[in-house]
Design an enzyme around this catalytic site. Structure first.
Site, mmCIF file in Angstrom:
data_model
loop_
_atom_site.group_PDB
_atom_site.id
_atom_site.type_symbol
_atom_site.label_atom_id
_atom_site.label_comp_id
_atom_site.label_asym_id
_atom_site.label_seq_id
_atom_site.Cartn_x
_atom_site.Cartn_y
_atom_site.Cartn_z
ATOM 1 N N PHE A 106 0.860 -1.103 -0.006
ATOM 2 C CA PHE A 106 0.030 0.320 -0.313
ATOM 3 C C PHE A 106 1.008 1.305 -0.712
ATOM 4 O O PHE A 106 1.829 1.515 0.873
ATOM 5 C CB PHE A 106 -0.620 -0.205 1.263
ATOM 6 C CG PHE A 106 -1.436 1.029 1.354
ATOM 7 C CD1 PHE A 106 -2.905 1.224 0.734
ATOM 8 C CD2 PHE A 106 -0.924 2.946 2.170
ATOM 9 C CE1 PHE A 106 -3.985 2.691 1.040
ATOM 10 C CE2 PHE A 106 -1.813 3.802 1.559
ATOM 11 C CZ PHE A 106 -3.391 3.267 1.490
ATOM 12 N N GLU A 107 0.896 1.885 -0.918
ATOM 13 C CA GLU A 107 1.627 3.252 -1.520
ATOM 14 C C GLU A 107 0.807 4.340 -2.303
ATOM 15 O O GLU A 107 0.313 3.970 -2.891
ATOM 16 C CB GLU A 107 3.613 3.374 -1.157
ATOM 17 C CG GLU A 107 3.479 2.189 -2.564
ATOM 18 C CD GLU A 107 4.979 2.510 -2.907
ATOM 19 O OE1 GLU A 107 5.254 2.867 -1.516
ATOM 20 O OE2 GLU A 107 5.189 2.271 -3.930
#
Length: 207
Positions: A106-107
């Site tokens: 997740f970024e």
């Protein structure tokens, strides 16, 4: 994969029309309603990089990475931000790496940072050493180290309100309002934030 995600995905022709991206892996779960636009939030608040989970890397996969980073910084001190997040990465002022990184499955980030001079020279420097091949330099520590050193710490954002799961780790929002308002169905007993393998305490100490 790690080398591609570290140095090439943002150079792909199909992405040149875009500034922002949100990395979404297969079989991830979002446990809360997202009733705002994270990209607009990032843009309006001058954020470069956002995360939901932070943890330690395995030292055996990156034994020479930090020494290589220090060599680059010694040769290119002009790229180090004045109000950087070194205190998140190191427990001894930069002499050693504590292995903390933002979990990059997740970024949300600004690709103009990756495309910029500092990160381009940084990645090329790492790439010339062969560490992506001879060791396993993951895009998570590479991204994390770069953004923590070359951006001010307030340009990195923790999206606490986004409930996220990538098995086996879960982040649940800490505030009560999202649950009482029915926006979240996240089991806070599973939340990884202050697990012994989490780096949230290192993140908290620089805030």
């Amino acid at each position: 994969m790690c080398r591609f995600n570290s140095g090439f995905f943002y150079r792909h022709p199909i992405l040149q029309q875009f500034k922002w991206y949100w990395r979404v892996e297969p079989d991830v779960h979002f446990h809360c309603d997202i009733d705002f636009d994270p990209f607009l939030y990032m843009e309006r608040h001058n954020k470069t990089y956002a995360f939901t989970i932070t943890m330690y890397e395995y030292h055996a996969t990156i034994p020479t990475l930090w020494d290589t980073v220090k060599d680059f910084v010694k040769e290119n001190p002009q790229y180090v931000a004045q109000d950087n997040a070194l205190g998140y990465l190191s427990d001894d002022g930069g002499n050693s790496y504590n292995l903390c990184h933002f979990w990059s499955n997740f970024e949300i980030a600004d690709m103009d940072f990756w495309r910029g001079e500092a990160y381009t020279k940084f990645f090329d420097y790492l790439d010339r050493t062969g560490g992506f091949y001879y060791e396993r330099w993951g895009d998570a520590p590479v991204h994390s180290i770069a953004v923590a050193l070359f951006q001010n710490k307030d340009q990195i954002h923790f999206f606490d309100e986004i409930g996220y799961e990538h098995n086996p780790y879960v982040h649940c929002p800490s505030g009560q309002a999202a649950y009482t308002q029915g926006k979240c169905a996240c089991d806070r007993q599973r939340s990884f934030d202050y697990d012994g393998y989490s780096c949230m305490r290192q993140w908290d100490r620089i805030q």
